[in-house]
Design a protein around this motif. Structure first.
Motif, PDB file in Angstrom:
ATOM      1  N   SER A  37       0.827  -1.201   0.000  1.00  0.00           N
ATOM      2  CA  SER A  37       0.000   0.000   0.000  1.00  0.00           C
ATOM      3  C   SER A  37       0.867   1.259   0.000  1.00  0.00           C
ATOM      4  CB  SER A  37      -0.929  -0.015   1.213  1.00  0.00           C
ATOM      5  OG  SER A  37      -1.905   1.001   1.103  1.00  0.00           O
ATOM      6  N   TYR A  38       0.202   2.402  -0.097  1.00  0.00           N
ATOM      7  CA  TYR A  38       0.917   3.680  -0.191  1.00  0.00           C
ATOM      8  C   TYR A  38       1.757   3.975   1.038  1.00  0.00           C
ATOM      9  CZ  TYR A  38      -2.813   5.261   2.873  1.00  0.00           C
ATOM     10  OH  TYR A  38      -3.681   5.381   3.930  1.00  0.00           O
ATOM     11  N   ASP A  39       1.406   3.360   2.170  1.00  0.00           N
ATOM     12  CA  ASP A  39       2.137   3.632   3.413  1.00  0.00           C
ATOM     13  C   ASP A  39       2.941   2.416   3.874  1.00  0.00           C
ATOM     14  OD1 ASP A  39       0.006   2.053   4.069  1.00  0.00           O
ATOM     15  OD2 ASP A  39      -0.700   3.288   5.736  1.00  0.00           O
ATOM     16  N   GLU A  40       3.279   1.549   2.942  1.00  0.00           N
ATOM     17  CA  GLU A  40       4.081   0.379   3.281  1.00  0.00           C
ATOM     18  C   GLU A  40       5.389   0.388   2.497  1.00  0.00           C
ATOM     19  OE1 GLU A  40       1.326  -3.292   4.462  1.00  0.00           O
ATOM     20  OE2 GLU A  40       0.933  -2.636   2.415  1.00  0.00           O
ATOM     21  N   ASP A  41       6.411  -0.189   3.090  1.00  0.00           N
ATOM     22  CA  ASP A  41       7.663  -0.454   2.387  1.00  0.00           C
ATOM     23  C   ASP A  41       8.210  -1.776   2.916  1.00  0.00           C
ATOM     24  OD1 ASP A  41       8.772   0.134   4.867  1.00  0.00           O
ATOM     25  OD2 ASP A  41       9.619   2.051   4.262  1.00  0.00           O
ATOM     26  N   ALA A  42       9.400  -2.137   2.498  1.00  0.00           N
ATOM     27  CA  ALA A  42       9.950  -3.425   2.925  1.00  0.00           C
ATOM     28  C   ALA A  42      10.080  -3.502   4.438  1.00  0.00           C
ATOM     29  CB  ALA A  42      11.311  -3.646   2.259  1.00  0.00           C
ATOM     30  N   THR A  43      10.368  -2.358   5.073  1.00  0.00           N
ATOM     31  CA  THR A  43      10.534  -2.351   6.529  1.00  0.00           C
ATOM     32  C   THR A  43       9.219  -2.622   7.246  1.00  0.00           C
ATOM     33  OG1 THR A  43      12.410  -0.838   6.388  1.00  0.00           O
ATOM     34  CG2 THR A  43      11.255  -0.942   8.482  1.00  0.00           C
ATOM     35  N   THR A  44       8.162  -1.904   6.880  1.00  0.00           N
ATOM     36  CA  THR A  44       6.882  -2.094   7.587  1.00  0.00           C
ATOM     37  C   THR A  44       6.330  -3.500   7.346  1.00  0.00           C
ATOM     38  OG1 THR A  44       5.518  -1.226   5.760  1.00  0.00           O
ATOM     39  CG2 THR A  44       6.376   0.365   7.353  1.00  0.00           C
ATOM     40  N   MET A  45       6.482  -4.021   6.126  1.00  0.00           N
ATOM     41  CA  MET A  45       5.997  -5.381   5.875  1.00  0.00           C
ATOM     42  C   MET A  45       6.811  -6.399   6.662  1.00  0.00           C
ATOM     43  SD  MET A  45       4.819  -5.532   1.896  1.00  0.00           S
ATOM     44  CE  MET A  45       6.480  -5.601   1.254  1.00  0.00           C
ATOM     45  N   ALA A  80      17.575  -2.509  12.228  1.00  0.00           N
ATOM     46  CA  ALA A  80      17.392  -1.919  13.553  1.00  0.00           C
ATOM     47  C   ALA A  80      15.955  -1.439  13.728  1.00  0.00           C
ATOM     48  CB  ALA A  80      18.370  -0.759  13.746  1.00  0.00           C
ATOM     49  N   THR A  81      15.379  -0.862  12.680  1.00  0.00           N
ATOM     50  CA  THR A  81      13.985  -0.425  12.756  1.00  0.00           C
ATOM     51  C   THR A  81      13.058  -1.619  12.903  1.00  0.00           C
ATOM     52  OG1 THR A  81      14.536   1.441  11.316  1.00  0.00           O
ATOM     53  CG2 THR A  81      12.206   0.927  11.584  1.00  0.00           C
ATOM     54  N   VAL A  82      13.316  -2.690  12.127  1.00  0.00           N
ATOM     55  CA  VAL A  82      12.492  -3.893  12.225  1.00  0.00           C
ATOM     56  C   VAL A  82      12.568  -4.472  13.636  1.00  0.00           C
ATOM     57  CG1 VAL A  82      12.177  -6.249  11.373  1.00  0.00           C
ATOM     58  CG2 VAL A  82      12.711  -4.413   9.770  1.00  0.00           C
ATOM     59  N   ALA A  83      13.775  -4.512  14.197  1.00  0.00           N
ATOM     60  CA  ALA A  83      13.946  -5.064  15.544  1.00  0.00           C
ATOM     61  C   ALA A  83      13.200  -4.231  16.585  1.00  0.00           C
ATOM     62  CB  ALA A  83      15.430  -5.144  15.884  1.00  0.00           C
ATOM     63  N   ALA A  84      13.335  -2.898  16.477  1.00  0.00           N
ATOM     64  CA  ALA A  84      12.686  -2.026  17.466  1.00  0.00           C
ATOM     65  C   ALA A  84      11.168  -2.143  17.391  1.00  0.00           C
ATOM     66  CB  ALA A  84      13.123  -0.579  17.236  1.00  0.00           C
TER      67      ALA A  84
END
Length: 461
Positions: A37-45, A80-84
């Motif tokens: 979606s428009y507010d998703e990227d590899a990190t959020t998924m 690091a973002t995924v972990a946090a």
């Protein structure tokens, strides 16, 4: 014994109809593909998949390995973002395996070698309008929790590295270029044959003893040729999903699908062919419960997205934005001070009256107490819409932004954007649950990650 203790797959909700693409750019299109979606990227998924795999676990994780070919940042760690945002402790080492399709297999090998790790593979697949990557790709993420008490124990692995130029993309470019198709078939098919023979030989197995087979490669003709070495029943679990190629996440997604279909005692062979070949053999243990452990069976139904919106989300058809001042990027010191709230969605529960303050405050909103606050995670707490409005002047890429006030179960109110509701009617009282998404990308490239809400799945209760 080391292997996969838990696993999960995340598919974004929007579905792009390939027939819509064909009507604009020509050609033929059949079926749909999942798109971020428009507010998703590899990190959020990746966060969504990791949280699902870690649900009820995570205490024994020592490291996190994050693979993608579309990293949100270079130099700054996305792992690091995924972990946090996945709620892992600061003592968990988090590493990026970014840039190459083979990173998905590399992250899995690293996680298995570490012995107590979470492997997260996530990718956003697209290219120029009308390209094969656009039509045949799938945006997806998968997470594999690796440990000593597995539902699928590792039996053996093998790897080959081969230097040849079949597929490449310049950093920052949209388009992935490929060499002519026959060359890829000539290089990849022998690699797959060799790696399969190698790993099965190490495990003292024959092809017919394998119950489920995953063949992951971006080269469609090579994949079709490699599949001929196996029976249709061995490939059925992957064929049934018909997702498309998910890039660095493709191997992990395929492995999760195979495990969903497997029963205790089954053997699973997973092969990745990108710039070489990697093969893994797992034996499903008695701890495995056959069925939808990946979460795909309980995933929300896909929602259609127009080709115009899809191109806009990817920056390939920029629309006139709302006439507002430029987006201000998050300030790093402030984001650092509020990291537990911003990435962990941790509220402050008042010790005097029990009210949950979202975001955490120095003074309780209900009783004005100034001390005795207790941190409480709101990530898994559903709620209901108290009120909502449509904001046509929002900085959101998708207008109108659906802004809601949410009353969380057990107390606490929070105002935020609601996502995964393009074209959907809202009502006061609708159930919602938190989700980690992008609020905006500022002019200096800084991504403002926040917690929003999406429609709640009752199956999650």
């Amino acid at each position: 014994m080391v292997g996969i203790e838990s696993y999960a797959v995340y598919l974004p909700v929007p579905r792009l109809d390939r027939a819509d693409v064909a009507r604009v750019v020509g050609g033929r299109g059949k079926g749909t593909r999942p798109v971020a979606s428009y507010d998703e990227d590899a990190t959020t998924m990746g966060v969504a998949a990791a949280r699902a795999a870690l649900h009820g676990a995570g205490a024994g994780v020592d490291s996190l390995w994050f693979a993608t070919t579309r990293p949100a940042y270079l130099e700054k760690s996305n792992a690091a973002t995924v972990a946090a945002a996945s709620g892992l402790a600061a003592e968990v080492a988090a590493y990026d395996v970014s840039g190459a399709l083979r990173g998905g297999a590399g992250a899995l090998r690293a996680g298995l070698a570490a012995g107590a790790a979470v492997v997260v593979a996530s990718d956003v697949r697209y290219g120029l309008p009308g390209s094969a990557d656009e039509a045949e790709g799938a945006d997806a993420a998968a997470a594999l929790l690796v440990g000593p008490d597995p539902v699928a124990e590792l039996v053996g692995t093998a790897s080959l590295t081969s230097e040849f130029l079949d597929r490449w993309r310049i950093p920052g470019d949209v388009r992935t270029r490929t060499w002519e198709e026959r060359f890829g078939v000539e290089e990849y098919v022998p690699l797959v044959e060799r790696i399969v023979d190698d790993v099965l030989g190490r495990c003292e197995l024959k092809r017919e003893q394998v119950d489920h087979v995953v063949i992951s490669t971006p080269h469609a003709r090579a994949r079709a040729a490699a599949r001929r070495g196996f029976e249709a029943a061995q490939l059925a679990a992957i064929d049934a999903a018909a997702l498309g190629y998910a890039g660095a996440a493709d191997l992990a997604v395929g492995l999760a699908l195979a495990l969903d279909a497997a029963a205790p005692g089954d053997l699973v062979l997973a092969v990745s062919a990108t710039d070489g070949a990697d093969a893994f053999v797992f034996r499903v243990t008695e701890k495995h419960v056959t069925g939808g452990r990946s979460g795909l069976a309980a995933a929300p139904a896909g929602q259609p997205v127009s080709y115009g919106d899809f191109l806009n989300w990817r920056g390939l058809l920029p629309r006139e934005p709302a006439r507002r001042p430029d987006i201000k990027p998050p300030v790093p010191p402030a984001a650092r001070r509020t990291a537990s709230w911003k990435f962990g969605f941790v509220a402050a529960r008042c010790g005097s009256c029990g009210y949950r303050n979202l975001p955490p405050r120095q003074v309780c909103l209900r009783c004005s107490a100034t001390e005795g606050f207790e941190p409480v995670s709101m990530v898994d707490v559903p709620g209901r819409i108290a009120t909502f409005t449509d904001d046509w002047l929002s900085e959101s890429v998708q207008l109108p932004a659906r802004v809601v006030a949410v009353d969380f179960d057990g107390g606490g109110r929070f105002e935020c954007e609601m996502t995964d509701v393009v074209g959907r009617e809202l009502a006061i009282g609708d159930r919602v649950s938190p989700t980690f998404r992008l609020a905006s990308v500022a002019g200096n490239g800084v991504r403002n990650y926040v917690w929003k809400v999406r429609p709640h799945l009752e199956e999650e209760d």
